[in-house]
Structure formats: structure tokens, C-alpha cells
Scaffold this active site. Structure first.
Site, PDB file in Angstrom:
ATOM      1  N   LEU A 125       0.842  -1.195   0.000  1.00  0.00           N
ATOM      2  CA  LEU A 125       0.000   0.000   0.000  1.00  0.00           C
ATOM      3  C   LEU A 125       0.876   1.243   0.000  1.00  0.00           C
ATOM      4  O   LEU A 125       1.621   1.488   0.947  1.00  0.00           O
ATOM      5  CB  LEU A 125      -0.911   0.001   1.225  1.00  0.00           C
ATOM      6  CG  LEU A 125      -1.830   1.217   1.367  1.00  0.00           C
ATOM      7  CD1 LEU A 125      -2.933   1.176   0.310  1.00  0.00           C
ATOM      8  CD2 LEU A 125      -2.431   1.279   2.767  1.00  0.00           C
ATOM      9  N   HIS A 227       5.819   2.847  11.951  1.00  0.00           N
ATOM     10  CA  HIS A 227       6.447   4.018  11.342  1.00  0.00           C
ATOM     11  C   HIS A 227       5.411   5.140  11.261  1.00  0.00           C
ATOM     12  O   HIS A 227       4.236   4.901  10.990  1.00  0.00           O
ATOM     13  CB  HIS A 227       6.945   3.649   9.940  1.00  0.00           C
ATOM     14  CG  HIS A 227       7.805   4.684   9.293  1.00  0.00           C
ATOM     15  ND1 HIS A 227       7.290   5.826   8.736  1.00  0.00           N
ATOM     16  CD2 HIS A 227       9.150   4.756   9.110  1.00  0.00           C
ATOM     17  CE1 HIS A 227       8.276   6.555   8.229  1.00  0.00           C
ATOM     18  NE2 HIS A 227       9.407   5.929   8.447  1.00  0.00           N
TER      19      HIS A 227
END
Length: 341
Positions: A125, A227
């Protein structure tokens, strides 16, 4: 208008450009000619196969219909770990206790596993920064659920999604505290190698349980941490029903989310309706709208008007983006959980 569709051979240049923008730690699409070519080939093969492949990569791109530009990509692996091993760490707990010494310690552990072998995986993605607005990320990610709802026989009962782990200035604290000791290479290099060949993981990773209290504090804190650029994607999947159950990536410590496919909101709540085309612009809640075609699958988002029980009204622009005509059957679901028709 944005539409998500299967990748095509002529998307190679766009795919290569997306790969240049992903950055360190994005394992499934790296700035590497060989990997990009292999990814495209696998994506084309999945949609060209006469019968479902045991390990298929269904790869989709997001196209701006106004400009023809490809601005994002997403994918679904039908099954992981069948031909190449699928590794991750399971986070567990061991108790060291002595009644005589009045000592009771709970210690977090990491054990390497192949527990998700055979699961389907949401993968790859990525949306260009300039397209990260107007809920485009939600469309790109959730369009995969519409495809899985339409073609459940092509996927496992369970699905996972590996979230990119925490790093700062392209340095992964988890890798520095653990992986580097066994691989003696930088995180970026190990991450790139793992995307092409996982055999070296089995050869070099420790087979015994790891006590996390022996790792540096920074590495311990990175376990299960996402992240910052991936945090919105994690929240989106969790809002759809996917959960972190204690499995992490062996390189950066990022969390693995999982769910039963039929428990995912967009799958569970989606329904079939027929299309009526009307130039009047509907207002209100956005819906995902997808076609029932396989090789020419398309998904977009738009506000809808309910005409009758199984009939919805869409604008000519939406009908054009989906390549549908009056009376075509489509699948719909609210873009987000909440109010429904």
C-alpha cells in the site's frame, strides 16, 4: 476522480516511479528494477490465469481519471509462505519466579515462527504524498476488501497486514539492537534482500527464544511500533476490524495485524445494488462502489442516492469511472463505519 483497477503492462513506468518514492523499510516495493519487473509480472499473471493461482499477487493501481496519472498502488497476496517461508516473531511472556527468594519476574520474549503460513496478506500500500488527501488513502486501502468480498474463493479465511516498523532517519532501532548482530549488514540492505530471497533469513536468524530485556532500550520500545508514515494506514485497518495479536516483523519490529476476512466491516456490510445514472449530484456520506468483474474490476468512492430498495443513483462521471451502464449490478458499502442506507 480516483479509481482503483488491476495493474496493466503499460503501468510499468508508473510502478517504477512509485518504487522510487517508497523509502527504506518499504519491503514490498523498493527502488530496484528487478523487483519492480518481478512485481509487475506477478500482478499480470494473477489476472491472466485461467484458474486461480495457489500463490497469486493481485496488484491494483489508483488512477486519476482526469489526468490518467497513476498515483498509488495496493495489493493482496492470496497466500503467503507456501513456496517461500514466511517468518515473523511472536511476542510472548516467560515467568521466572522463586517463592523462597520472593522473586517474580515476567519477561517478554520473541520466538521465530511460521504461524501465518497460508494466510492471505494485504500488501504494497503506497500513495504518492501529493495524493494524500480527500480520503484517497481510504479508497486505495479498502478497495481490496471489496475485491475480497467479491471473490472470496481466491483467498484464505484469514488475512494479515504487516505494518512498516518504526525507524528514524532510515535507521531501525529494532534492527540495530537485534538483527545486525546476526547479519552484519545495514537494515536497508537486509530489507532489500528479504524482498527478493528469504532463504538467508533461515540460515542466519537465531532459532532460540530471545529475551527482550537483553536488547537495548530503543529496540525494546520499537517492538510493535509503527512508522509514523504508516500510522494512518494502521488506524484505518484497525477501524475495519483488524487487530495486533503479538506478531512482529523480524527486521524492523513492526506489528502484524490480522482478522478473519468475514469479520472485516467492509466485507461484512457490503451489499449488491443496481445502478441508475442521473446527472443530479448526490450529497452526504461517501460510499465505496465496486464492480463485480474480475480482470476489469474497478472501485471508486462517491456519495449515493437511494432510489429504491436495490437501486442507487450515480452520476455519469461515476458510471464512466466504473465502466458501468444503466442497470449494472455493483457492490457498495459506506467508506467508513457509521450511518448506512
Amino acid at each position: 476522480m480516483m479509481v482503483v483497477r488491476p495493474i496493466q503492462a503499460e503501468d510499468h513506468a508508473a510502478l517504477r516511479e512509485l518504487a522510487r518514492n517508497t523509502g527504506t523499510g518499504f519491503t514490498s516495493l523498493q527502488d530496484n528494477d528487478e523487483q519492480v519487473a518481478a512485481k509487475l509480472e506477478a500482478g499480470l499473471a494473477a489476472f491472466d490465469a485461467a484458474t486461480p493461482l495457489e500463490e497469486a499477487l493481485y496488484l491494483f493501481v489508483m488512477e486519476d481519471t482526469d489526468t490518467g496519472d497513476v498515483v498509488g498502488i495496493c495489493g493482496i497476496e492470496s497466500a503467503v509462505g507456501l513456496s517461500d517461508p514466511w517468518y515473523n516473531y511472536r511476542v510472548g511472556t516467560l515467568v521466572h519466579a522463586s517463592r523462597e527468594l520472593s522473586v517474580y519476574n515476567q519477561i517478554s520474549t520473541l520466538t521465530i515462527t511460521n504461524d501465518h503460513t497460508g494466510y492471505s496478506e494485504l500488501c504494497t500500500l503506497f500513495l504518492l504524498p501529493e495524493a494524500r488527501h480527500s480520503k484517497h488513502g481510504s479508497l486505495l486501502s479498502k478497495s481490496r476488501f471489496m475485491f475480497m468480498a467479491e471473490f472470496p474463493q481466491r483467498f484464505s479465511e484469514h488475512v494479515i497486514a504487516e505494518m512498516r516498523g518504526y525507524s528514524k532517519d532510515s535507521v531501525s532501532p529494532f534492527w540495530e539492537g537485534l538483527g545486525r548482530h546476526f547479519f552484519s549488514i545495514d537494515f536497508a540492505q537486509a530489507d532489500q534482500l528479504s524482498s527478493m530471497d528469504k532463504i538467508f533469513i533461515a540460515e542466519l536468524m537465531p532459532k532460540n527464544t530471545i529475551y527482550t530485556n537483553l536488547l537495548p532500550k530503543e529496540a525494546q520500545e520499537a517492538i510493535g511500533k509503527t512508522h509514523e508514515n504508516t500510522t494512518p494506514a494502521r488506524r484505518l485497518l484497525e477501524n475495519e476490524g483488524m487487530r495486533y495479536t503479538g506478531y512482529i516483523d523480524i527486521f524492523d519490529g513492526g506489528p502484524t495485524l490480522e482478522a478473519r476476512v468475514n469479520d472485516i466491516r467492509a466485507v461484512q456490510e457490503s451489499q449488491y445494488v443496481k445502478v441508475h445514472i442521473d446527472s443530479a449530484e448526490p450529497e452526504g456520506e461517501l460510499y465505496l462502489v465496486s464492480t463485480t468483474d474480475f480482470a476489469s474490476f474497478r472501485c471508486t468512492m462517491a456519495p449515493l442516492t437511494r432510489v429504491s430498495n436495490n437501486l442507487i443513483s450515480v452520476t455519469p462521471a461515476v458510471a464512466s469511472a466504473l465502466n458501468v451502464t444503466e442497470g449494472t449490478t455493483v457492490r457498495i458499502v459506506p467508506l467508513s463505519s457509521g450511518r448506512r442506507f
